[in-house]
Design an enzyme around this catalytic site. Sequence first.
Site, PDB file in Angstrom:
ATOM      1  N   HIS A 106       0.826  -1.216   0.000  1.00  0.00           N
ATOM      2  CA  HIS A 106       0.000   0.000   0.000  1.00  0.00           C
ATOM      3  C   HIS A 106       0.857   1.263   0.000  1.00  0.00           C
ATOM      4  O   HIS A 106       0.350   2.363  -0.292  1.00  0.00           O
ATOM      5  CB  HIS A 106      -0.945  -0.002   1.209  1.00  0.00           C
ATOM      6  CG  HIS A 106      -2.258   0.662   0.931  1.00  0.00           C
ATOM      7  ND1 HIS A 106      -2.402   1.682   0.006  1.00  0.00           N
ATOM      8  CD2 HIS A 106      -3.505   0.450   1.453  1.00  0.00           C
ATOM      9  CE1 HIS A 106      -3.674   2.065  -0.026  1.00  0.00           C
ATOM     10  NE2 HIS A 106      -4.366   1.333   0.833  1.00  0.00           N
ATOM     11  N   ASP A 109      -2.161   2.218  -4.647  1.00  0.00           N
ATOM     12  CA  ASP A 109      -3.445   2.479  -4.004  1.00  0.00           C
ATOM     13  C   ASP A 109      -4.502   1.506  -4.526  1.00  0.00           C
ATOM     14  O   ASP A 109      -4.278   0.781  -5.508  1.00  0.00           O
ATOM     15  CB  ASP A 109      -3.885   3.924  -4.252  1.00  0.00           C
ATOM     16  CG  ASP A 109      -3.000   4.923  -3.525  1.00  0.00           C
ATOM     17  OD1 ASP A 109      -2.470   4.562  -2.450  1.00  0.00           O
ATOM     18  OD2 ASP A 109      -2.822   6.047  -4.031  1.00  0.00           O
TER      19      ASP A 109
END
Length: 406
Positions: A380, A384
């Site tokens: 992450h 995204d």
Amino acid sequence: MATEVILPRLGQGMESGTIVRWLKSEGEPVEKGEPLFELDTDKVSQDVEAETSGVLLKIAVAEGEVPVGQTVAFIGDQGEDVPEVAASAPPTEASNRLLQAEADSRTEPVPPPEGAAGSAGNGRVKASPLARRLARERGIDLRAVRGSGPEGRIVAEDVERAEAGGPAPAGNRLLQAPVATGEVERVPLTNIRKTIARRLTEAWQIPVFQLQTSADMTRVNALVARLRERDPDLRVTVTDVLTKVCAQALMRHREVNAEFTEEAILLHPSANVGLAVAAPQGLVVPVIRSAERLSLTEIAAVRADLVGRAREAKLRAEDIEGGTFTISNLGMYAVESFTAVLNPPQAAIVAVGATEDRVVPLGGEAAVRPMVTLTATFDHRTVDGAPAAAFLQTLKESLEDPGLAL
């Protein structure tokens, strides 16, 4: 003047290696390019070849961990003087037992049993490095093992089969005492297993998320069947198709073909797709480089070579370096779906389950289709949710219509 044999650097970041065993004895002739000793690093196990011809005058380090660049032996002309080298760590009790056993076997040769593996012509049994290590750890006399590899070469599976079939011959001086019933067996960590433990621990510290989708594999299965019929000698697999479509999707969604650094996110120009392989020595991930530029048959050939050498413990350091994405496929074990652990510094990995018949809606009616579940894990810090979902959607569409990616 005698030539020094130094411990080579087999890959980036390698600072030391463990000499497992010497394949030549002091006083034996050596040809340039001939395997000299077996070396175990934190990434691969492989034979180190002699860089010059002559006689192996002296073995300075019989076994154990050695830093890169240290002199481990000398090769020169028979009777040539050998310079002194810095003393290495004193041999352990286990080392002394191993060396004594090898010395005994040279002075009291035992002929191989009928039907066992042949020798390489110089008295040495032909066996892969992994097979030698397994035999040593499990007390198996390689001279009593029948090899199933090329020219009777012993591979790891032969050693495991010999162990399952009964105890090693009584003449084996390395045979350990049998483990008593209920006793805990201690299995020493290899360098590769230590690396797996360290890297997986690092992976759990990365903030990740998972996305999952299912794809209809009807067209992929038909494509694989056609290619196998056209070229039976080159066995194209579903993994080859996955490699190709993943590579194409990575080129379309470059933010997934990336890695995180403290200063910047690096976007890679090519898709170097790693394949997680359950080799006998542990999990390894050989890499198919620039997979987006290769045809399916080219990918199949590269994959077959890499996986074969992975299971023979013959991978080179460059075979497992430079990966930008990983595929972990457990479908052959009837696993429906699973979550794969990220392979740092890569930003994504996809876990592939078994293809199984499922009832799905099709044109307003229920239909049975071969479906596969894909579970992708993303870093992450680098990717995204929306770009990751777009990548997985492209992957699904390419599998359901492989003509889009091939």
